[in-house]
Design an enzyme around this catalytic site. Structure first.
Site, PDB file in Angstrom:
ATOM      1  N   GLU A 253     -21.073 -19.375  15.565  1.00  0.00           N
ATOM      2  CA  GLU A 253     -20.299 -18.955  16.728  1.00  0.00           C
ATOM      3  C   GLU A 253     -19.291 -20.034  17.143  1.00  0.00           C
ATOM      4  O   GLU A 253     -18.187 -19.726  17.608  1.00  0.00           O
ATOM      5  CB  GLU A 253     -21.236 -18.653  17.897  1.00  0.00           C
ATOM      6  CG  GLU A 253     -22.158 -17.464  17.660  1.00  0.00           C
ATOM      7  CD  GLU A 253     -23.474 -17.819  16.996  1.00  0.00           C
ATOM      8  OE1 GLU A 253     -24.387 -16.976  16.972  1.00  0.00           O
ATOM      9  OE2 GLU A 253     -23.589 -18.964  16.485  1.00  0.00           O
TER      10      GLU A 253
ATOM     11  N   HIS B 187     -11.354 -34.328  -9.971  1.00  0.00           N
ATOM     12  CA  HIS B 187     -10.718 -34.491  -8.657  1.00  0.00           C
ATOM     13  C   HIS B 187     -11.726 -35.050  -7.673  1.00  0.00           C
ATOM     14  O   HIS B 187     -12.898 -34.674  -7.680  1.00  0.00           O
ATOM     15  CB  HIS B 187     -10.202 -33.141  -8.148  1.00  0.00           C
ATOM     16  CG  HIS B 187      -9.755 -33.191  -6.713  1.00  0.00           C
ATOM     17  ND1 HIS B 187      -8.645 -33.885  -6.311  1.00  0.00           N
ATOM     18  CD2 HIS B 187     -10.302 -32.668  -5.575  1.00  0.00           C
ATOM     19  CE1 HIS B 187      -8.509 -33.772  -4.992  1.00  0.00           C
ATOM     20  NE2 HIS B 187      -9.504 -33.044  -4.528  1.00  0.00           N
TER      21      HIS B 187
ATOM     22  N   HIS C 108      -4.944 -30.180   4.606  1.00  0.00           N
ATOM     23  CA  HIS C 108      -5.821 -29.851   5.722  1.00  0.00           C
ATOM     24  C   HIS C 108      -5.051 -29.696   7.028  1.00  0.00           C
ATOM     25  O   HIS C 108      -5.652 -29.470   8.075  1.00  0.00           O
ATOM     26  CB  HIS C 108      -6.908 -30.913   5.866  1.00  0.00           C
ATOM     27  CG  HIS C 108      -7.862 -30.925   4.718  1.00  0.00           C
ATOM     28  ND1 HIS C 108      -7.606 -31.633   3.559  1.00  0.00           N
ATOM     29  CD2 HIS C 108      -9.038 -30.279   4.511  1.00  0.00           C
ATOM     30  CE1 HIS C 108      -8.604 -31.436   2.708  1.00  0.00           C
ATOM     31  NE2 HIS C 108      -9.480 -30.624   3.261  1.00  0.00           N
TER      32      HIS C 108
END
Length: 773
Positions: free
Chosen positions: A17, A645, A698
């Site tokens: 939530e 990576h 990001h």
């Protein structure tokens, strides 16, 4: 009476939530008031659960809107200069530091010690003047008291650890900054004291790392300064993740209690307790329940451990608790309705771990006979799993044994392979590619959900995946990338996807844990012997390759990352589990190679996060990691190019290990850390090929061509152009289609401009080793 306690509780909610509310706010679908209301409801619910279980010391302030380290920095007004024009108290400023905005890049993010949790790295200038902007702990303490009559235990990250994890100042300025911070910590604690707080938990996990005598002296001075300004509130100095080396000095610090990890200490904390005892004027918070794994404990063993402890520490001066914050485990097993009973009954998530703490505490206070039935139930659950066929795959065990005295290695040394591969692939200078995943749109996630529910048949789902692969192969060709990827649209998670196709793994529905920000992962459970029975990735990757003349990379997750991002069985060593995974991947790589896929990326983003905190233990771990990676990858032909990576770690410390992996190409995050890793290549010689991420995925911002030209050019000051690959710093799964297309287009254009820069890089020879230019 012995007390029970928690170091910290998961903040995400039973069904994420917390994550959903954050992302709705970021999308501007809910207001700030609505977000704060939802978060308060979650906090109150979590506190009530701990109270109902019967925990005596319940933490407050362990809740965060994003990250506890960022919370500490913002609380003390230590925000990066590029955000100082914004309201430092505003929630949007807080999120901008973590996520970036159109005008400023986000702060660096890296691993929280040796976990898969990521924290936001504070940026602090040497001349910074910290101030107490807002006492967030006081707010949370008062909230718990008013709503639930809980006299909570406020939790704050300690000043030494906070500064040790920060950047932006030189080592010589550390003490000066610490002296500015300590009075602010005192102010926070005094305000809590005045509000009626009895205990405060000060987290100093840095004490479990390898420290110098100078460091220990500094810690003594800090806590002497703090303690002498307090009167009634009790300070609990909490360590975790390892044993403390300077045991006698640590337990003698001027605080009221010491928290020690008796799970991940490999017996060292307990040995020191038996050898040196424990101060009679202090409380010991004993972390005996594993806060980082999900198995029911052998409570008989834990009781024996506690009996040893109480031979040195009176029961009334003992607190029973987890080894670390329960942030690192899922919330509750009760929502898992689809697991096999013999497995489910052997699991303990956060709520069940609190039950175990309560059982142990009750046993110490009221006698073993009062909890005997519960102890027998725990033992029976563990035994059923031990006897299961999944833990007795003799074929797998025999194969692992056959490699016992064999060192895996490639047929040709790297310089020879490099020449063969350059001739085989015929790529241009500064080849462009991406890391692996492409945007997972709501449409893709909905399709996967329909397929999993049975609303879509396999044929319909496969057709949908192929449609997305076709569209993105075409889009990548239009953008102009040199090496393509199939996009991983069929994959829910880079570890879970593989675990679902391997024997020995189990999966949950709601067992999520926070990785960074709102990003939650659902780690697989490695509960049995790991085996590969059929190809895992060949269908999608060979389909993608059939659509283009350009090279398409095969994409796999490496053995160390699968291990570190899973909840792992504890009846055999981690190294043995890793070898089982590596041998399964070895078979998959051979399947790909036999289907004409000769560029294969085996990602190890979690390699460093498993690094032991103690320096003397790190070599063994790194040697085992190298062995496992080579076991998975070394059986290929010389023309097959192995990529790997890694992301968000302190790579400079393990560059030698990275070299030993013997991957032909490695890509490493550098965009968010502002290219700091590049400085390492001024000091070392690295002969293999490497991609240093040229932009941060990001953040939703699209970097300009000029910005990426600068990033590429900076890398080329220390790396030869024949070594350097151009790529984003991580996978693009979480980004949108338009921003991904725009960013990759700018990346390719930036590469074109650097390639054409006065013709400088058009006809360079292929170097035999690294050349610094």
């Amino acid at each position: 009476m012995t007390k029970s306690s928690t170091i910290g509780y998961p903040r995400i909610g039973e069904k994420r939530e917390w994550k959903k509310a954050l992302e709705q706010f970021w999308k501007e679908n809910i207001t700030e008031t609505e977000l704060l209301t939802e978060m308060k409801s979650l906090r109150i619910n979590d506190l009530k659960k701990q109270k109902d279980i019967g925990i005596d010391l319940i933490p407050v302030g362990d809740f965060s809107m994003y990250d506890q380290v960022l919370d500490t920095a913002v609380m003390f007004g230590l925000i990066p200069d590029r955000f100082k024009h914004q309201d430092e108290k505003a929630l949007q400023t807080y999120f901008d530091i973590a996520r970036g905005n159109d005008k400023a890049v986000a702060s660096e993010m890296t691993k929280w010690f040796n976990t898969n949790y990521h924290y936001i790295v504070p940026e602090i200038e040497a001349d910074a003047e910290p101030t107490l902007v807002e006492n967030r702990l006081l707010h949370y303490f008062q909230e718990a008291k008013e709503k639930l009559a809980i006299n909570g235990k406020p939790v704050i990250l300690g000043p030494v650890t906070f500064l040790k994890l920060s950047k932006g100042f030189e080592k010589k300025d550390f003490n000066k900054l610490l002296k500015k911070l300590v009075p602010l910590y005192i102010q926070v604690l005094q305000e809590l004291e005045n509000a009626g707080a009895e205990w405060v938990q000060i987290d100093e996990p840095i004490l479990a790392t390898t420290l110098t005598e100078e460091d220990i002296t500094l810690v003594k001075d800090v806590y002497q300064s703090i303690q002498q300004e307090l009167s009634s509130i009790k300070t609990l100095l909490q360590t975790y993740f390892e044993a403390v080396d300077h045991y006698e000095e640590i337990v003698s610090l001027p605080v009221d209690g010491i928290g020690l990890d008796f799970v991940h200490d490999e017996g060292a904390n307990l040995d020191n307790l038996k050898k040196y005892g424990f101060p009679e004027d202090k409380t010991l918070a004993a972390g005996v329940i594993n806060g980082r794994n999900i198995w029911r404990e052998n409570l008989d063993i834990k009781l024996s451990q506690l009996e040893t402890i109480i031979s040195k520490v009176e029961k009334k001066r003992l607190i029973v608790q987890p080894s670390c914050s329960l942030l690192h485990v899922p919330v509750t097993v009760t929502t898992e309705t689809e697991l096999q009973p013999h497995l489910k009954n052997a699991l303990a998530f956060a709520d069940q771990k609190l039950d175990e703490i309560k059982i142990l505490t009750d046993s110490l206070n009221n006698g073993r006979d009062t909890v005997e039935a519960k102890l027998k139930e725990q033992a029976q659950s563990r035994e059923e799993l031990w006897k299961s066929a999944s833990r007795n795959n003799h074929e797998v065990q025999s194969e692992v044994e056959s490699w016992k005295d064999v060192e895996p290695k490639r047929d040709q040394h790297y310089p020879t392979r490099q020449k063969i591969q350059h001739e085989f692939f015929q790529l241009p200078l500064l080849p462009t590619t991406t890391i692996g995943s492409l945007p997972q749109t709501p449409e893709i996630r909905q399709a996967r959900l329909k397929w999993r529910k049975g609303d879509w048949l396999d044929q319909q789902y496969d057709a949908f995946i192929e449609k997305n692969i076709r569209e993105w192969i075409q889009r990548q060709e239009e953008i102009g990338l040199d090496v393509l990827i199939h996009g991983e649209f069929e994959r829910n998670d880079m570890v879970e996807f593989f675990g679902e196709k391997l024997e020995g793994f189990a999966f949950t529905r709601y067992a999520w844990v926070q990785s960074y920000g709102s990003r939650c992962v659902k780690p697989p459970i490695i509960y049995g012997d790991v085996a590969l029975t059929e190809p895992m990735t060949v269908k999608e990757i060979t389909y993608a390759q059939s659509l283009t003349e350009k090279v398409v990379k095969g994409m796999l997750t490496g053995p160390i990352t699968i291990l570190n991002w899973s909840f792992v069985r504890e009846d055999i060593s981690n190294f043995d589990v890793t070898k089982q995974i590596a041998l399964a991947l070895q078979k998959e790589i051979k399947f790909l190679e036999n289907n004409d896929i000769h560029m294969i990326q085996v990602d190890e983003p979690a390699l460093r996060e498993g690094l032991p905190l103690k320096t003397e233990k790190q070599k063994e771990y790194l040697d085992e990691a190298v062995y496992a990676f080579k076991l998975a990858t070394s059986a290929v032909k010389s023309e097959t190019q192995i990529h790997t990576h890694m992301c968000y770690s302190e790579f400079g410390e393990i560059m030698n290990t990275i070299d030993q992996l013997d991957a032909d190409v490695i890509s490493i995050e550098t965009a968010r850390s502002h290219g700091e890793l590049i400085a390492n290549f001024e000091e070392i010689s690295y002969e293999k090929e490497i991609g240093l991420g040229v932009y941060d995925i990001h953040s939703p911002r699209v970097p300009s061509v000029d910005e990426m030209v600068n990033n590429i050019s900076r890398a080329l000051k220390v790396l030869h152009p024949r070594q350097f690959w151009v790529n984003p710093d991580c996978g693009l799964k979480t980004r949108g289609i338009s921003e991904t297309t725009a960013a990759l287009t700018n990346m390719v254009e930036a590469t074109r401009q650097v390639r054409n820069l006065n013709g400088v890089y058009q006809d360079l020879p292929n170097p035999k080793r690294t050349t610094h230019i």
